[in-house]
Motif scaffolding. Structure first.
Motif, PDB file in Angstrom:
ATOM      1  N   PRO A  19      -1.282  -1.441  12.301  1.00  0.00           N
ATOM      2  CA  PRO A  19      -1.180   0.024  12.169  1.00  0.00           C
ATOM      3  C   PRO A  19       0.115   0.428  11.478  1.00  0.00           C
ATOM      4  O   PRO A  19       1.173  -0.135  11.734  1.00  0.00           O
ATOM      5  N   ILE A  20      -0.013   1.421  10.592  1.00  0.00           N
ATOM      6  CA  ILE A  20       1.188   2.005  10.009  1.00  0.00           C
ATOM      7  C   ILE A  20       1.581   3.263  10.775  1.00  0.00           C
ATOM      8  O   ILE A  20       2.762   3.579  10.890  1.00  0.00           O
ATOM      9  N   ILE A  21       0.585   3.966  11.345  1.00  0.00           N
ATOM     10  CA  ILE A  21       0.843   5.131  12.199  1.00  0.00           C
ATOM     11  C   ILE A  21      -0.080   5.051  13.403  1.00  0.00           C
ATOM     12  O   ILE A  21      -1.279   4.779  13.265  1.00  0.00           O
ATOM     13  N   GLU A  22       0.481   5.260  14.594  1.00  0.00           N
ATOM     14  CA  GLU A  22      -0.294   5.326  15.830  1.00  0.00           C
ATOM     15  C   GLU A  22      -0.107   6.692  16.470  1.00  0.00           C
ATOM     16  O   GLU A  22       1.023   7.146  16.662  1.00  0.00           O
ATOM     17  N   VAL A  23      -1.219   7.326  16.773  1.00  0.00           N
ATOM     18  CA  VAL A  23      -1.205   8.627  17.448  1.00  0.00           C
ATOM     19  C   VAL A  23      -1.764   8.408  18.845  1.00  0.00           C
ATOM     20  O   VAL A  23      -2.913   7.965  19.006  1.00  0.00           O
ATOM     21  N   GLY A  80       3.036  14.327  22.944  1.00  0.00           N
ATOM     22  CA  GLY A  80       2.406  13.025  22.868  1.00  0.00           C
ATOM     23  C   GLY A  80       3.293  12.032  22.148  1.00  0.00           C
ATOM     24  O   GLY A  80       4.524  12.183  22.116  1.00  0.00           O
ATOM     25  N   LYS A  81       2.694  11.023  21.519  1.00  0.00           N
ATOM     26  CA  LYS A  81       3.457  10.002  20.805  1.00  0.00           C
ATOM     27  C   LYS A  81       2.856   9.782  19.423  1.00  0.00           C
ATOM     28  O   LYS A  81       1.640   9.600  19.290  1.00  0.00           O
ATOM     29  N   ILE A  82       3.729   9.820  18.424  1.00  0.00           N
ATOM     30  CA  ILE A  82       3.337   9.472  17.055  1.00  0.00           C
ATOM     31  C   ILE A  82       4.340   8.442  16.563  1.00  0.00           C
ATOM     32  O   ILE A  82       5.525   8.759  16.394  1.00  0.00           O
ATOM     33  N   HIS A  83       3.888   7.221  16.365  1.00  0.00           N
ATOM     34  CA  HIS A  83       4.769   6.120  15.993  1.00  0.00           C
ATOM     35  C   HIS A  83       4.462   5.653  14.580  1.00  0.00           C
ATOM     36  O   HIS A  83       3.299   5.427  14.224  1.00  0.00           O
ATOM     37  N   TYR A  84       5.517   5.506  13.800  1.00  0.00           N
ATOM     38  CA  TYR A  84       5.417   4.954  12.447  1.00  0.00           C
ATOM     39  C   TYR A  84       5.970   3.539  12.468  1.00  0.00           C
ATOM     40  O   TYR A  84       7.083   3.293  12.943  1.00  0.00           O
ATOM     41  N   HIS A  85       5.197   2.600  11.940  1.00  0.00           N
ATOM     42  CA  HIS A  85       5.595   1.195  11.919  1.00  0.00           C
ATOM     43  C   HIS A  85       5.903   0.776  10.481  1.00  0.00           C
ATOM     44  O   HIS A  85       4.980   0.531   9.697  1.00  0.00           O
ATOM     45  N   PRO A  86       7.179   0.711  10.106  1.00  0.00           N
ATOM     46  CA  PRO A  86       7.501   0.206   8.770  1.00  0.00           C
ATOM     47  C   PRO A  86       7.092  -1.260   8.640  1.00  0.00           C
ATOM     48  O   PRO A  86       6.980  -1.972   9.647  1.00  0.00           O
ATOM     49  N   GLU A  87       6.840  -1.685   7.414  1.00  0.00           N
ATOM     50  CA  GLU A  87       6.440  -3.075   7.208  1.00  0.00           C
ATOM     51  C   GLU A  87       7.564  -4.020   7.611  1.00  0.00           C
ATOM     52  O   GLU A  87       7.324  -5.104   8.144  1.00  0.00           O
ATOM     53  N   GLY A  89      11.133  -3.644   9.766  1.00  0.00           N
ATOM     54  CA  GLY A  89      12.024  -2.774  10.521  1.00  0.00           C
ATOM     55  C   GLY A  89      11.429  -2.360  11.842  1.00  0.00           C
ATOM     56  O   GLY A  89      10.315  -2.738  12.210  1.00  0.00           O
ATOM     57  N   GLU A  90      12.191  -1.552  12.575  1.00  0.00           N
ATOM     58  CA  GLU A  90      11.800  -1.148  13.915  1.00  0.00           C
ATOM     59  C   GLU A  90      10.887   0.076  13.879  1.00  0.00           C
ATOM     60  O   GLU A  90      10.923   0.882  12.953  1.00  0.00           O
ATOM     61  N   THR A  91      10.088   0.187  14.921  1.00  0.00           N
ATOM     62  CA  THR A  91       9.160   1.305  15.042  1.00  0.00           C
ATOM     63  C   THR A  91       9.921   2.620  15.161  1.00  0.00           C
ATOM     64  O   THR A  91      10.953   2.705  15.826  1.00  0.00           O
ATOM     65  N   VAL A  92       9.376   3.651  14.522  1.00  0.00           N
ATOM     66  CA  VAL A  92       9.994   4.984  14.520  1.00  0.00           C
ATOM     67  C   VAL A  92       9.155   5.932  15.360  1.00  0.00           C
ATOM     68  O   VAL A  92       7.939   6.038  15.178  1.00  0.00           O
ATOM     69  N   ASP A  93       9.805   6.619  16.287  1.00  0.00           N
ATOM     70  CA  ASP A  93       9.154   7.673  17.064  1.00  0.00           C
ATOM     71  C   ASP A  93       9.333   8.983  16.297  1.00  0.00           C
ATOM     72  O   ASP A  93      10.416   9.568  16.273  1.00  0.00           O
ATOM     73  N   VAL A  94       8.291   9.438  15.644  1.00  0.00           N
ATOM     74  CA  VAL A  94       8.375  10.593  14.741  1.00  0.00           C
ATOM     75  C   VAL A  94       8.830  11.847  15.485  1.00  0.00           C
ATOM     76  O   VAL A  94       9.600  12.661  14.950  1.00  0.00           O
ATOM     77  N   LEU A  95       8.378  12.024  16.720  1.00  0.00           N
ATOM     78  CA  LEU A  95       8.700  13.247  17.456  1.00  0.00           C
ATOM     79  C   LEU A  95      10.136  13.265  17.969  1.00  0.00           C
ATOM     80  O   LEU A  95      10.578  14.275  18.519  1.00  0.00           O
ATOM     81  N   ALA A 182       0.256  13.755  -8.130  1.00  0.00           N
ATOM     82  CA  ALA A 182       1.387  13.043  -8.724  1.00  0.00           C
ATOM     83  C   ALA A 182       2.699  13.497  -8.109  1.00  0.00           C
ATOM     84  O   ALA A 182       3.587  12.676  -7.825  1.00  0.00           O
ATOM     85  N   LEU A 183       2.839  14.807  -7.871  1.00  0.00           N
ATOM     86  CA  LEU A 183       4.063  15.334  -7.261  1.00  0.00           C
ATOM     87  C   LEU A 183       4.253  14.778  -5.850  1.00  0.00           C
ATOM     88  O   LEU A 183       5.376  14.437  -5.451  1.00  0.00           O
ATOM     89  N   SER A 184       3.174  14.660  -5.101  1.00  0.00           N
ATOM     90  CA  SER A 184       3.276  14.140  -3.728  1.00  0.00           C
ATOM     91  C   SER A 184       3.642  12.658  -3.716  1.00  0.00           C
ATOM     92  O   SER A 184       4.130  12.144  -2.710  1.00  0.00           O
ATOM     93  N   MET A 185       3.420  11.963  -4.847  1.00  0.00           N
ATOM     94  CA  MET A 185       3.689  10.527  -4.904  1.00  0.00           C
ATOM     95  C   MET A 185       4.984  10.179  -5.628  1.00  0.00           C
ATOM     96  O   MET A 185       5.345   9.000  -5.709  1.00  0.00           O
ATOM     97  N   VAL A 186       5.679  11.188  -6.147  1.00  0.00           N
ATOM     98  CA  VAL A 186       6.830  10.888  -7.001  1.00  0.00           C
ATOM     99  C   VAL A 186       7.969  10.223  -6.229  1.00  0.00           C
ATOM    100  O   VAL A 186       8.800   9.532  -6.817  1.00  0.00           O
ATOM    101  N   LEU A 187       8.016  10.393  -4.903  1.00  0.00           N
ATOM    102  CA  LEU A 187       9.032   9.719  -4.090  1.00  0.00           C
ATOM    103  C   LEU A 187       8.531   8.377  -3.558  1.00  0.00           C
ATOM    104  O   LEU A 187       9.181   7.765  -2.706  1.00  0.00           O
ATOM    105  N   ASP A 188       7.359   7.944  -4.056  1.00  0.00           N
ATOM    106  CA  ASP A 188       6.775   6.653  -3.702  1.00  0.00           C
ATOM    107  C   ASP A 188       6.587   6.500  -2.194  1.00  0.00           C
ATOM    108  O   ASP A 188       7.081   5.542  -1.576  1.00  0.00           O
ATOM    109  N   PRO A 189       5.830   7.416  -1.557  1.00  0.00           N
ATOM    110  CA  PRO A 189       5.614   7.321  -0.107  1.00  0.00           C
ATOM    111  C   PRO A 189       4.666   6.185   0.235  1.00  0.00           C
ATOM    112  O   PRO A 189       3.947   5.663  -0.625  1.00  0.00           O
ATOM    113  N   GLU A 190       4.639   5.815   1.508  1.00  0.00           N
ATOM    114  CA  GLU A 190       3.706   4.791   1.978  1.00  0.00           C
ATOM    115  C   GLU A 190       2.372   5.397   2.391  1.00  0.00           C
ATOM    116  O   GLU A 190       1.329   4.744   2.287  1.00  0.00           O
ATOM    117  N   VAL A 191       2.425   6.623   2.911  1.00  0.00           N
ATOM    118  CA  VAL A 191       1.220   7.272   3.443  1.00  0.00           C
ATOM    119  C   VAL A 191       1.013   8.603   2.726  1.00  0.00           C
ATOM    120  O   VAL A 191       1.952   9.378   2.556  1.00  0.00           O
TER     121      VAL A 191
END
Length: 733
Positions: A19-23, A80-87, A89-95, A182-191
């Protein structure tokens, strides 16, 4: 960013290995926690997958999108919990992110594409300035970032110099939407979170953008969460699908399982309510009722008031979202196994068990034939509508006005109680032609006649039929009923205005009785309750019914339905079309039904024994019965529209790219010479560039087509293919 060294809560989705994001147990509430607009969401998004999130309007899917970025508008509360898992690095708690960390996370890690491209751009800034501003705001190298932006635009089949140097309004809707991607991707996001990104576009551009997204996902290793109300649309792109109903996820699983073996009655009903090209017409059925409002959510299973399988258990116990077979397919239903038996699907293998019904193509052609010597109800003869393109004050000082050839030489007859569906891409002239037909737009060439009387001659005082009688006989139902109904007036006042024209001598009681009777006829009961409401107190489907009732109160002989079902949920479209067809017979009226969706046009035309006319750049290029047009298209553009129409039968799904040489429609100010489709046509030849084809009868079937390929003796067959065109002349046959 704030991190957690270890997560004690296990994954909520056994299907997701990486998972890259867990809700987890996530809620969005208003009114101090009393109103839920997202309730107990538990879903994970796999790295590099496309997750399609499908639901009706107001189901909570957009709130889920906002929750992924912790961007719930005030005064909403996200918990609740929203966790981002970088490929790495450590898991990020978005909230738990700080404001600065969240600002970086939102566009550098998770980016979003919104529904309306035009509202996402600042109209006073050129598109290039938006890219530069975004790069500067995130402290990125502008020069390198703009090189990446140009690469993205090229991959989206856009010319970087032209797009970056244009203001948003100078681009078509499809170009705006691709520029926004294209604008949403210009910073090269993962999601990439996409919230109804193609809802305002016609099907061809929608399908083209989905094809481009698939290519972008592969090239840039994107993870995509695609949110839509249109289940067939996302079926060609999604790896997994999540169905949301009444602010809860009802079913989640692999795309093939959701479409072929769905286990929730709502999912199966939604599939059967979707107009499609292959299902038997009699088996396409709307879902009775509408989804609940947040303040009126039923107890137990939230779908039980609309579910044919509901029992007392469903009314009292909320079923959990779990796998019933030990697989990665989860559903929230007490009767999941019974649902597959009791609610057969109307396509694929299930449809083989459906009793066959005769379609217009099995017997006599659906194309109407003249049965009287009387003139047609409406007749268009070589109609042209050309108008000057709007320019700003400064542009007008230095540039000559440009003429838009919106409609260019159209011949079309509408008979008594006739039905014609006008089909084509945005900007092809459908609405302009429709408004010209009902006397709202004066043609600049040719004539429009009502029962043999020239409409515009009548307006100037000539002829036997008064212009006021003609106008009251020709009515319109607009695309967006919300904007067509005065928000400051009650429904009773809106409808009374129409009755004052048709029944000027009736008293208030008589008028109200007529309104009550007609509202009940269009399915709004008890009618008295609706009459005293304002438009904002009605759902989308109810507003469309009021618009239909208002048109019928004028006792019309013809109604222009301009994209009249595109603003309502997929689950309601068949219901609205059925209602229109019933009322057509009852009120003996004709319909000109404008649509960009071939599935909707097929349903309406076949049920109403009508025709489909295909428009391209101001011209009708093919017209025929729905059966012939869909199963035996004779114009390459019709074949393109057929390709663009989503197919729920996975075995029949076409995963290839569009049968086009160019994605974008040419400028109607300067249309191509010869056949106007030749710049995009995959089988175009030199003859197509030099000579304009006429709309001619098809020899071995009903209808007409404007293509040289219908003439075996035309010089087309001996001329050279254009650059990029298919050399095999039978490729479209």
């Amino acid at each position: 960013m704030a991190t957690e060294n270890a997560l004690s809560t296990p994954s909520t989705d056994d299907a997701v290995e990486d998972p890259i994001i867990e809700v987890q147990d996530t809620n969005v509430t208003f009114n101090d926690g009393r109103t839920y607009v997202l309730d107990d969401a538990n879903v994970s998004i796999e790295r590099h997958e496309v997750l399609g999130i499908v639901g009706e309007s107001g189901s909570g899917k957009s709130m889920f999108a906002s929750a992924l970025m912790d961007s719930i508008p005030d005064p909403g509360v996200l918990s609740g919990k929203i966790h981002y898992h970088p490929e790495d690095g450590e898991t990020v708690d978005v909230l738990e992110l700080s404001d600065e960390e969240l600002r970086q996370f939102r566009w550098e890690t998770v980016s979003m594409v919104f529904q309306g491209a035009m509202s996402s751009f600042n109209p006073t800034m050129k598109v290039g300035a938006h890219f530069e501003e975004t790069l500067k705001a995130h402290d990125k190298n502008v020069s390198e970032g703009m090189e990446f932006a140009a690469e993205l635009l090229e991959n989206l089949y856009l010319e970087p110099d032209r797009v970056l140097g244009s203001y948003p309004h100078e681009l078509s809707g499809g170009m705006q939407q691709r520029a926004l991607i294209a604008l949403s991707m210009v910073l090269d996001p993962e999601v990439l979170v996409m919230d109804e990104p193609t809802a305002a576009l016609d099907l061809l551009m929608q399908r083209s953008i989905l094809t481009l997204l698939e290519e972008l996902q592969d090239e840039y290793d994107l993870t995509i969460a695609f949110i839509t109300h249109d289940l067939p649309l996302i079926a060609s792109l999604a790896d997994r699908m999540a169905i949301i109903y009444a602010f809860q996820f009802a079913e989640i699983g692999p795309r093939n399982d959701i479409i072929q073996r769905s286990a929730h009655p709502y999912t199966r009903a939604l599939l059967n309510a979707t107009p499609n090209l292959d299902a038997p017409l009699s088996e396409m059925k709307p879902i009775e009722g509408e989804g609940p409002a947040p303040i009126n959510v039923p107890s137990g299973c939230r779908f039980h008031p609309r579910c044919p399988l509901a029992t007392e258990e469903c009314r009292t116990d909320d079923p959990p979202l779990v796998s019933h077979e030990g697989t990665d397919h989860r559903s929230a239903c007490h009767h999941w196994d019974e649902a597959r038996e009791e609610i057969p699907l109307n396509f694929g293998e299930d449809s083989l068990d459906v009793e066959a019904v005769e379609s217009p193509g099995d017997s006599e052609s659906g194309a109407r034939r003249r049965v009287s010597d009387e003139p047609p109800l409406l007749s268009l003869d070589d109609v042209e509508v050309h108008f000057e393109e709007e320019q700003g004050f400064v542009e007008g000082l230095f540039n000559d006005s440009r003429v838009v050839r919106a409609v260019d030489g159209v011949d079309l007859d509408i008979e008594e109680q006739d039905l014609v569906c006008l089909l084509g891409e945005s900007g092809c002239g459908k609405t302009t032609l429709g408004k010209t037909m009902i006397g709202l737009q004066e043609p600049t060439g040719g004539s429009v006649k009502f029962r043999g009387q020239d409409v515009w001659e009548a307006k100037s005082g000539g002829g036997e039929i008064p212009y006021d009688d003609i106008r009251s006989s020709l009515q319109i139902i607009h695309q967006d009923p919300g904007s067509a109904l005065n928000p400051n007036r009650r429904i009773v006042d809106i409808l009374a205005e129409a009755l004052r024209h048709t029944h000027p001598d009736s008293d208030r009681g008589e008028r109200r009785a007529r309104m009550v009777s007609l509202l009940e006829r269009v399915g709004m009961t008890p009618a008295d309750d609706f009459l005293d409401r304002y438009p904002h107190q009605l759902s989308g489907g109810e507003k469309q019914r009021v618009a239909l009732a208002r048109a019928l109160l004028m006792n019309p002989e013809a109604i222009l339905a301009d994209e009249a079902i595109s603003a309502v949920d997929v689950s309601l479209r068949i219901e609205i079309m059925d209602l229109m067809l019933e009322l057509q017979t009852e009120f003996e009226t004709s319909f000109l039904f404008i649509s960009h969706d071939l599935s909707n046009a097929r349903y309406f035309a076949e049920h109403g024994d009508g025709r489909i006319a295909v428009m391209y750049l101001g011209e009708i290029v093919e017209i025929a019965s729905a059966e012939r047009l869909i199963h035996d298209p004779r114009h390459p553009y019709t074949e393109v529209l057929r390709w663009a129409t989503p197919n729920l039968d996975l075995d029949e799904m076409d995963d290839s790219g569009p049968p086009l040489r160019e994605v974008d429609v040419p400028d109607p100010v300067d249309p191509p010479s010869g056949c106007r489709f030749h710049t995009r046509c995959p089988v175009a030849r030199e003859a197509c560039r030099e000579e304009k084809p006429s709309l001619r009868d098809v020899d071995d079937a009903d209808g007409k087509a404007a293509c040289f390929r219908e003439d075996p003796n035309h010089r087309y067959w001996n001329s050279e293919p254009l650059d990029g065109a298919e050399e095999d002349p039978s490729v479209m046959k």
